[in-house]
Design a protein around this motif. Structure first.
Motif, PDB file in Angstrom:
ATOM      1  N   CYS A 103      -8.015  14.981  38.439  1.00  0.00           N
ATOM      2  CA  CYS A 103      -8.179  13.847  39.350  1.00  0.00           C
ATOM      3  C   CYS A 103      -7.516  12.603  38.755  1.00  0.00           C
ATOM      4  O   CYS A 103      -7.627  12.335  37.561  1.00  0.00           O
ATOM      5  CB  CYS A 103      -9.667  13.601  39.591  1.00  0.00           C
ATOM      6  SG  CYS A 103     -10.005  12.109  40.538  1.00  0.00           S
ATOM      7  N   CYS A 119     -10.806  10.015  37.916  1.00  0.00           N
ATOM      8  CA  CYS A 119     -11.835  10.336  36.925  1.00  0.00           C
ATOM      9  C   CYS A 119     -11.310  11.407  35.975  1.00  0.00           C
ATOM     10  O   CYS A 119     -10.155  11.365  35.585  1.00  0.00           O
ATOM     11  CB  CYS A 119     -13.143  10.709  37.600  1.00  0.00           C
ATOM     12  SG  CYS A 119     -13.148  12.274  38.486  1.00  0.00           S
ATOM     13  N   CYS A 153     -10.309  13.739  43.362  1.00  0.00           N
ATOM     14  CA  CYS A 153     -11.336  14.752  43.603  1.00  0.00           C
ATOM     15  C   CYS A 153     -12.185  14.289  44.795  1.00  0.00           C
ATOM     16  O   CYS A 153     -12.119  13.127  45.202  1.00  0.00           O
ATOM     17  CB  CYS A 153     -12.215  14.948  42.371  1.00  0.00           C
ATOM     18  SG  CYS A 153     -13.330  13.571  42.028  1.00  0.00           S
ATOM     19  N   CYS A 203     -14.308  11.101  44.043  1.00  0.00           N
ATOM     20  CA  CYS A 203     -13.589   9.829  44.007  1.00  0.00           C
ATOM     21  C   CYS A 203     -13.130   9.420  45.410  1.00  0.00           C
ATOM     22  O   CYS A 203     -13.056   8.240  45.722  1.00  0.00           O
ATOM     23  CB  CYS A 203     -12.404   9.917  43.059  1.00  0.00           C
ATOM     24  SG  CYS A 203     -12.925   9.932  41.330  1.00  0.00           S
ATOM     25  N   ARG A 233     -15.054   6.692  36.728  1.00  0.00           N
ATOM     26  CA  ARG A 233     -14.870   6.288  38.129  1.00  0.00           C
ATOM     27  C   ARG A 233     -15.289   4.843  38.344  1.00  0.00           C
ATOM     28  O   ARG A 233     -14.631   4.088  39.067  1.00  0.00           O
ATOM     29  CB  ARG A 233     -15.714   7.218  39.012  1.00  0.00           C
ATOM     30  CG  ARG A 233     -15.363   7.218  40.474  1.00  0.00           C
ATOM     31  CD  ARG A 233     -16.213   8.258  41.202  1.00  0.00           C
ATOM     32  NE  ARG A 233     -15.910   9.611  40.780  1.00  0.00           N
ATOM     33  CZ  ARG A 233     -16.829  10.518  40.424  1.00  0.00           C
ATOM     34  NH1 ARG A 233     -18.103  10.207  40.429  1.00  0.00           N
ATOM     35  NH2 ARG A 233     -16.465  11.714  40.054  1.00  0.00           N
TER      36      ARG A 233
HETATM   37 ZN   LIG Z   1     -12.318  12.080  40.578  1.00  0.00          ZN
END
Ligand SMILES: [Zn+2]
Ligand SMILES: [Zn+2]
Length: 337
Positions: free
Chosen positions: A6, A9, A27, A30, A303
């Motif tokens: 991702c 994150c 992802c 997120c 995040r």
């Molecule tokens: Zn993520």
């Protein structure tokens, strides 16, 4: 397909259940992420302050604080007493038979520094080890969701702490229970524990223990039914997670603690500074589910901007300590595979 990480994150497409959107590079967590704004955080802190003002100073203690002696809870206790010096706190450290001497020394020291009472919650070692071994040997005792949040061993440990702290709060009529969960660990900063919720949490944990063959007939781990019956509906405790509302920076926290005389543990496990069972618990969990039990926690910190992606990936990929795992396996009477 090759592994996608991702962009925001640290979660990746090799983790079961995680999909990375090839267009956005994010992802699913997120993609739908909306952080608490600083206004919202302020609002929550305002509510907490009002609650403290309204409910403190009435009973034996104002709050029961879950103190592991690790960095997060040590810092949160310090900050809490700094922000709200009037709070009369009982700090409870759960001795799960694997906490380090340093963690115990640090917990006691923090209580001395901030001026609060210290209580060590102990249980029979054999019983704890049997329970952790059964959790390690089990698969699917906890929900899919819980499996992402922590290892089977850690979920067991955390559930015991929650059960017994709620029980203590009911017995002492303490209005607040405080945990030092970070924004990655706690989605909700204020949880009003209604009687039905307390019953539900007890029964679900009883079921989970049974899932791996533990019958807690004398309610050593569970909230005693007798005590649930005695709850006064007007004074149920409120669970608070203030750490997820404060600025979080690991380096600053460690610096503040070092200045206070908190001893940095020599344990080579970057995810736990206090529990000697943690490396084994992680190893066991990854082997069973291919999920690193700290991935979600770390992803949450990254995040929200509390940790850089680089630091997060470094933490996640750090090798688990073999010597620690061996010691834990031996104590649990298990083979290290
Ligand atoms: Zn993520
Ligand atoms: Zn644990």
């Amino acid at each position: 397909m090759s592994k996608l990480i991702c962009k925001k994150c640290i979660l990746d497409s090799d983790i079961p259940g995680i999909t990375i959107n090839e267009e956005s590079g994010l992802c699913q967590f997120c993609e739908s992420y909306t952080p608490l704004s600083s206004e919202e955080k302020k609002k929550y802190l305002g509510i907490i302050e009002d609650l403290f003002t309204e409910h403190s100073g009435k009973g034996e203690y104002d709050a029961i604080f879950a103190l592991s002696g690790g960095k997060d809870s040590s810092y949160a206790l310090y900050k809490l007493k700094k922000e709200y010096p009037f709070l009369n706190i009982l700090a409870v450290q759960f001795d799960n038979a694997f906490i380090s001497d340093t963690a115990i020394a640090n917990a006691k020291k923090m209580c001395e520094i901030v001026g609060c009472d210290y209580f060590k919650l102990t249980m029979e070692e054999k019983r704890l080890c049997d329970t952790f071994r059964k959790a390690a040997e089990s698969t699917n005792a906890y929900s899919k969701f819980a499996r992402y949040r922590a290892s089977d061993i850690c979920n067991t440990c955390i559930s015991i702490i929650k059960q017994k702290l709620i029980e203590q709060a009911i017995i002492h009529k303490t209005p607040f229970i405080i945990f030092a969960f970070t924004s990655g660990q706690a989605p909700n900063p204020i949880i009003d524990l209604q009687v039905n919720f307390i019953k539900w949490s007890r029964n679900i944990f009883e079921k989970q223990l049974q899932n791996f063959g533990v019958e807690d007939k004398d309610e050593i781990f569970l909230i005693k039914n007798e005590i649930i019956k005695s709850i006064d509906k007007n004074t149920t405790p409120i669970m608070l997670h203030p750490l997820c509302l404060w600025d979080y920076n690991e380096d600053d926290i460690l610096k503040t603690l070092a200045d206070l005389g908190w001893i940095s543990p020599k344990i080579s496990d970057s995810n736990s500074t206090n529990c000697l069972l943690n490396s084994f618990a992680c190893h066991n969990h990854i082997k069973k589910y291919q999920i690193h039990p700290y991935a979600f926690d770390i992803a949450g910190l990254v995040r929200s901007g509390d940790m850089t992606q680089e630091e997060g990936l470094e933490k996640l990929n750090k090798e688990l300590s073999k010597p620690l795992m061996e010691v834990a396996a031996k104590k649990l009477n298990m083979e290290l595979e």
